[in-house]
Design a protein around this motif. Structure first.
Motif, PDB file in Angstrom:
ATOM      1  N   ALA A 103       9.442   4.834  -9.967  1.00  0.00           N
ATOM      2  CA  ALA A 103       8.876   5.962  -9.163  1.00  0.00           C
ATOM      3  C   ALA A 103       8.500   5.281  -7.685  1.00  0.00           C
ATOM      4  O   ALA A 103       8.480   5.807  -6.894  1.00  0.00           O
ATOM      5  N   SER A 104       8.000   4.020  -7.895  1.00  0.00           N
ATOM      6  CA  SER A 104       7.420   3.352  -6.879  1.00  0.00           C
ATOM      7  C   SER A 104       8.836   3.218  -5.804  1.00  0.00           C
ATOM      8  O   SER A 104       8.624   3.301  -4.667  1.00  0.00           O
ATOM      9  N   PHE A 105      10.020   2.990  -6.443  1.00  0.00           N
ATOM     10  CA  PHE A 105      11.022   2.676  -5.592  1.00  0.00           C
ATOM     11  C   PHE A 105      11.454   3.872  -4.900  1.00  0.00           C
ATOM     12  O   PHE A 105      11.795   3.688  -3.502  1.00  0.00           O
ATOM     13  N   ARG A 106      11.122   4.962  -5.563  1.00  0.00           N
ATOM     14  CA  ARG A 106      11.491   6.362  -4.732  1.00  0.00           C
ATOM     15  C   ARG A 106      10.509   6.592  -3.359  1.00  0.00           C
ATOM     16  O   ARG A 106      10.856   7.398  -2.602  1.00  0.00           O
ATOM     17  N   LYS A 107       9.356   5.863  -3.475  1.00  0.00           N
ATOM     18  CA  LYS A 107       8.619   5.738  -2.142  1.00  0.00           C
ATOM     19  C   LYS A 107       9.090   5.020  -1.015  1.00  0.00           C
ATOM     20  O   LYS A 107       8.361   5.105   0.089  1.00  0.00           O
ATOM     21  N   SER A 108      10.034   4.162  -1.192  1.00  0.00           N
ATOM     22  CA  SER A 108      10.377   3.296  -0.200  1.00  0.00           C
ATOM     23  C   SER A 108      10.857   4.083   1.278  1.00  0.00           C
ATOM     24  O   SER A 108      10.509   3.576   2.041  1.00  0.00           O
ATOM     25  N   VAL A 109      11.532   5.184   0.897  1.00  0.00           N
ATOM     26  CA  VAL A 109      11.860   6.184   2.143  1.00  0.00           C
ATOM     27  C   VAL A 109      10.708   6.456   2.859  1.00  0.00           C
ATOM     28  O   VAL A 109      10.686   6.528   3.933  1.00  0.00           O
ATOM     29  N   GLU A 136       0.905  -1.196  -0.128  1.00  0.00           N
ATOM     30  CA  GLU A 136       0.138  -0.126  -0.019  1.00  0.00           C
ATOM     31  C   GLU A 136       0.906   1.187   0.096  1.00  0.00           C
ATOM     32  O   GLU A 136       0.559   2.282  -0.545  1.00  0.00           O
ATOM     33  N   GLY A 137       1.866   1.179   0.714  1.00  0.00           N
ATOM     34  CA  GLY A 137       2.835   2.386   0.694  1.00  0.00           C
ATOM     35  C   GLY A 137       3.439   2.457  -0.545  1.00  0.00           C
ATOM     36  O   GLY A 137       3.698   3.717  -0.953  1.00  0.00           O
ATOM     37  N   LEU A 138       3.812   1.614  -1.446  1.00  0.00           N
ATOM     38  CA  LEU A 138       4.738   1.695  -2.702  1.00  0.00           C
ATOM     39  C   LEU A 138       3.722   1.917  -3.673  1.00  0.00           C
ATOM     40  O   LEU A 138       3.940   2.780  -4.658  1.00  0.00           O
ATOM     41  N   PHE A 139       2.453   1.355  -3.725  1.00  0.00           N
ATOM     42  CA  PHE A 139       1.518   1.637  -5.002  1.00  0.00           C
ATOM     43  C   PHE A 139       0.291   2.177  -4.809  1.00  0.00           C
ATOM     44  O   PHE A 139      -0.261   2.573  -5.633  1.00  0.00           O
TER      45      PHE A 139
END
Length: 307
Positions: free
Chosen positions: A249-255, A60-63
């Motif tokens: 773009a989803s990778f960048r949300k990992s932080v 949910e956080g990534l996508f």
């Protein structure tokens, strides 16, 4: 299912209870005389190892809510509009993940939408998400070869996650042909082997590391197969670059995922790392140049002339 799931030691009853409570939303049924968990409890524990709550939180956080993969407006929104679905239409989403894509289709079109997944655990998760979010669609677990839908049921059949896990594509599309209306469309998003070697090692390695084996097609061979079944030649829209950029773009949300977790960040880290590794392998497959990611549309032979 492993032996340890078949014969869980009695002293671990607390773990089984917690797993079943999380999965089923109710207390664990009483165990038999042997003290072993009831069958549905064993099933819940096995499936929880694939979809633990930490993974769901990471997804949910990534996508985004109800998604287990990137949702790309530039890819999906035009396709949903092009289907020309109305409140009188019937749509079938096959393998719709956690429910979000099918809910978006139903919301945008107003169509009578049913979400079918061939995995019990995913269908249950989607049903939970749909119920909690008030989405107007039905969810069920069905084999894609035998959906139970009557002939001529669907105006549109959509597979956001593709059919690469299905080995017998001829049997699959023969069944889908039966449940599709004469002017209906099938749209699916999937990898196709476009390099010189149909058995390239890059695909074999990626498949072996996937949760389920993957059986990719080549565009020309699938076109011939679809034509023999009774479809027009497929229309391919190459969305590889958009798909790859959405993963990055989803990778960048990992932080952001870790920051939002606060004190629970350490608990989420293994699930986040595992998810990033899964999608990084997907990027590596794209970067190999052996595959492309297509939006593929198939219709009845001569379907565009049907009035």
């Amino acid at each position: 299912m492993s032996a340890q799931h078949e014969h869980a030691p009695e002293e671990k009853a607390g773990l089984w209870r917690r797993l079943n409570s999380w999965w089923g939303g109710e207390e664990m049924p009483s165990a038999g005389r042997s003290g072993a968990p009831a069958p549905n409890v064993r099933k819940a524990a096995a499936e929880a190892t694939i979809w633990p709550k930490e993974r769901l939180q990471v997804l949910e956080g990534l996508f985004g809510p109800g998604l287990d993969a990137p949702w790309v407006d530039e890819i999906h929104e035009p396709m949903l509009r092009e289907l020309l679905l109305t409140e009188d239409s019937k749509a079938v989403v096959l393998g719709g993940g956690l429910g979000g894509p099918a809910a978006r289709l139903a919301e945008l079109s107003g169509s009578n939408t049913i979400l079918l997944d061939d995995r019990v655990d995913v269908a249950d998760l989607a049903q939970n998400w749909v119920s909690e979010n008030g989405a107007t669609l039905k969810v069920d677990r069905r084999d894609f070869f035998e959906t139970g839908l009557k002939p001529g049921y669907a105006d549109a059949i959509v597979a956001f996650g593709g059919f690469s896990h299905v080995r017998d594509k001829r049997r699959l599309f023969s069944h889908l042909l039966q449940i599709l209306r004469p002017k209906g469309k099938i749209v699916f998003f999937d990898f196709f082997v476009t390099g010189m070697d149909p058995d390239c090692p890059e695909v074999a390695i990626w498949s072996a590391l996937n949760e389920r084996p993957q059986y990719l097609l080549q565009p020309n061979s699938f076109a011939d197969q679809a034509y023999k079944i009774g479809f027009d030649y497929p229309d391919y829209r190459d969305v590889t670059d958009l798909h790859a950029s959405s993963i990055r773009a989803s990778f960048r949300k990992s932080v952001e995922v870790m920051r939002a977790a606060g004190p629970d960040a350490a608990r989420l880290q293994p699930a986040l790392v595992a998810e990033l590794e899964t999608w990084n392998r997907r990027l590596a497959l794209i970067d190999s140049g052996e595959v492309r990611y297509f939006q593929t549309t198939v219709e009845f032979f001569g379907g565009s002339a049907v009035v």
